[in-house]
Design a protein around this motif. Structure first.
Motif, PDB file in Angstrom:
ATOM      1  N   VAL A 204       0.833  -1.204   0.000  1.00 31.05           N
ATOM      2  CA  VAL A 204       0.000   0.000   0.000  1.00 31.05           C
ATOM      3  C   VAL A 204       0.866   1.252   0.000  1.00 31.05           C
ATOM      4  N   LEU A 205       1.930   1.254   0.806  1.00 34.54           N
ATOM      5  CA  LEU A 205       2.814   2.426   0.852  1.00 34.54           C
ATOM      6  C   LEU A 205       3.423   2.725  -0.508  1.00 34.54           C
ATOM      7  N   ILE A 206       3.834   1.692  -1.206  1.00 37.14           N
ATOM      8  CA  ILE A 206       4.422   1.895  -2.537  1.00 37.14           C
ATOM      9  C   ILE A 206       3.346   2.315  -3.534  1.00 37.14           C
ATOM     10  N   ALA A 207       2.193   1.648  -3.494  1.00 36.64           N
ATOM     11  CA  ALA A 207       1.130   1.944  -4.466  1.00 36.64           C
ATOM     12  C   ALA A 207       0.557   3.344  -4.286  1.00 36.64           C
ATOM     13  N   LEU A 208       0.564   3.862  -3.066  1.00 41.06           N
ATOM     14  CA  LEU A 208       0.029   5.202  -2.832  1.00 41.06           C
ATOM     15  C   LEU A 208       0.795   6.283  -3.589  1.00 41.06           C
ATOM     16  N   PHE A 209       2.063   6.022  -3.891  1.00 43.53           N
ATOM     17  CA  PHE A 209       2.890   7.035  -4.532  1.00 43.53           C
ATOM     18  C   PHE A 209       3.176   6.754  -6.000  1.00 43.53           C
ATOM     19  N   THR A 210       2.434   5.838  -6.592  1.00 38.13           N
ATOM     20  CA  THR A 210       2.590   5.616  -8.026  1.00 38.13           C
ATOM     21  C   THR A 210       1.865   6.719  -8.789  1.00 38.13           C
ATOM     22  N   ARG A 211       2.363   7.040  -9.954  1.00 33.47           N
ATOM     23  CA  ARG A 211       1.812   8.137 -10.745  1.00 33.47           C
ATOM     24  C   ARG A 211       0.332   7.944 -11.083  1.00 33.47           C
ATOM     25  N   PRO A 212      -0.114   6.739 -11.499  1.00 32.33           N
ATOM     26  CA  PRO A 212      -1.548   6.602 -11.814  1.00 32.33           C
ATOM     27  C   PRO A 212      -2.458   6.858 -10.607  1.00 32.33           C
ATOM     28  N   VAL A 213      -2.051   6.413  -9.417  1.00 32.51           N
ATOM     29  CA  VAL A 213      -2.867   6.636  -8.223  1.00 32.51           C
ATOM     30  C   VAL A 213      -2.882   8.121  -7.877  1.00 32.51           C
ATOM     31  N   LEU A 214      -1.736   8.757  -7.943  1.00 30.83           N
ATOM     32  CA  LEU A 214      -1.679  10.194  -7.660  1.00 30.83           C
ATOM     33  C   LEU A 214      -2.523  10.986  -8.648  1.00 30.83           C
ATOM     34  N   ASP A 215      -2.440  10.634  -9.921  1.00 35.65           N
ATOM     35  CA  ASP A 215      -3.233  11.342 -10.931  1.00 35.65           C
ATOM     36  C   ASP A 215      -4.729  11.115 -10.736  1.00 35.65           C
ATOM     37  N   PHE A 216      -5.110   9.887 -10.398  1.00 39.58           N
ATOM     38  CA  PHE A 216      -6.527   9.565 -10.220  1.00 39.58           C
ATOM     39  C   PHE A 216      -7.119  10.286  -9.012  1.00 39.58           C
ATOM     40  N   THR A 217      -6.330  10.412  -7.950  1.00 37.43           N
ATOM     41  CA  THR A 217      -6.863  11.001  -6.722  1.00 37.43           C
ATOM     42  C   THR A 217      -6.654  12.504  -6.634  1.00 37.43           C
ATOM     43  N   SER A 218      -6.055  13.112  -7.618  1.00 36.19           N
ATOM     44  CA  SER A 218      -5.909  14.575  -7.596  1.00 36.19           C
ATOM     45  C   SER A 218      -6.214  15.156  -8.965  1.00 36.19           C
ATOM     46  N   ARG A 219      -7.257  14.665  -9.571  1.00 32.83           N
ATOM     47  CA  ARG A 219      -7.631  15.132 -10.893  1.00 32.83           C
ATOM     48  C   ARG A 219      -8.307  16.496 -10.804  1.00 32.83           C
ATOM     49  N   ALA A 220      -8.261  17.222 -11.870  1.00 28.14           N
ATOM     50  CA  ALA A 220      -8.854  18.553 -11.913  1.00 28.14           C
ATOM     51  C   ALA A 220     -10.354  18.455 -12.164  1.00 28.14           C
ATOM     52  N   THR A 221     -11.098  19.312 -11.492  1.00 29.69           N
ATOM     53  CA  THR A 221     -12.540  19.411 -11.727  1.00 29.69           C
ATOM     54  C   THR A 221     -12.846  20.878 -11.987  1.00 29.69           C
ATOM     55  N   GLY A 222     -12.779  21.259 -13.190  1.00 29.24           N
ATOM     56  CA  GLY A 222     -13.013  22.657 -13.546  1.00 29.24           C
ATOM     57  C   GLY A 222     -11.798  23.500 -13.206  1.00 29.24           C
ATOM     58  N   GLU A 223     -12.028  24.565 -12.459  1.00 32.38           N
ATOM     59  CA  GLU A 223     -10.951  25.492 -12.105  1.00 32.38           C
ATOM     60  C   GLU A 223     -10.142  25.023 -10.899  1.00 32.38           C
ATOM     61  N   THR A 224     -10.697  24.144 -10.075  1.00 33.14           N
ATOM     62  CA  THR A 224     -10.018  23.744  -8.851  1.00 33.14           C
ATOM     63  C   THR A 224      -9.650  22.270  -8.923  1.00 33.14           C
ATOM     64  N   ARG A 225      -8.897  21.822  -7.938  1.00 34.25           N
ATOM     65  CA  ARG A 225      -8.509  20.420  -7.859  1.00 34.25           C
ATOM     66  C   ARG A 225      -9.392  19.720  -6.837  1.00 34.25           C
ATOM     67  N   THR A 226      -9.621  18.444  -7.060  1.00 36.27           N
ATOM     68  CA  THR A 226     -10.478  17.656  -6.180  1.00 36.27           C
ATOM     69  C   THR A 226      -9.743  17.323  -4.893  1.00 36.27           C
ATOM     70  N   LEU A 227     -10.433  17.454  -3.784  1.00 35.07           N
ATOM     71  CA  LEU A 227      -9.866  17.050  -2.507  1.00 35.07           C
ATOM     72  C   LEU A 227     -10.257  15.622  -2.249  1.00 35.07           C
TER      73      LEU A 227
END
Length: 140
Positions: free
Chosen positions: A117-140
């Motif tokens: 889990v620690l390694i997977a949390l910092f992979t690029r696809p997971v980071l991109d999926f969990t911080s995607r843009a929604t309009g003008e702001t970023r998703t929390l």
């Protein structure tokens, strides 16, 4: 006050599914150990009734929290990453004490999922999926 609509998640990365699955398995494990603590109340082999009840309730609440984290991460929210990271760090640190006491199987059961889990949390696809843009702001 209207509730903001959630963006429809695009292609969910495999890392999110792996993290969610491990969190759910850990929740089942904590729930089972909490149940064992509660069943030990009926057996009468207790050192402290208060301590046993506290640990059982704590483990059951931790299991519920892990399910909440897995669900939120599955939906693409960013906030469960930090909570999952802290729990996994505690499990990895706790696994060292099991290794030093000779319980290698329990130590591995805590170390391997925590490290994955620690390694997977910092992979690029997971980071991109969990911080995607929604309009003008970023998703929390």
């Amino acid at each position: 006050m209207s509730r903001p609509t959630e963006p429809v998640p695009h292609l969910r990365p495999a890392g999110v599914a792996v993290i969610g699955g491990i969190l759910l398995l850990e929740a089942l494990g904590f729930l089972g150990v909490g149940g064992l603590f509660l069943s030990s109340l009926a057996m009468g082999d207790l050192v402290s009734v208060g301590g046993t009840v506290f640990l059982a309730v704590f483990l059951i609440l931790l299991a519920i929290w892990l399910v909440v984290l897995a669900r939120a991460l599955w939906r693409g929210f960013r906030w469960p990453r930090s909570a999952a990271l802290v729990i996994q760090l505690f499990l990895v640190i706790l696994s060292v004490s099991f290794f030093s006491s000779g319980s290698v199987a329990i130590g591995l059961a805590m170390l391997v999922p925590g490290a994955v889990v620690l390694i997977a949390l910092f992979t690029r696809p997971v980071l991109d999926f969990t911080s995607r843009a929604t309009g003008e702001t970023r998703t929390l």
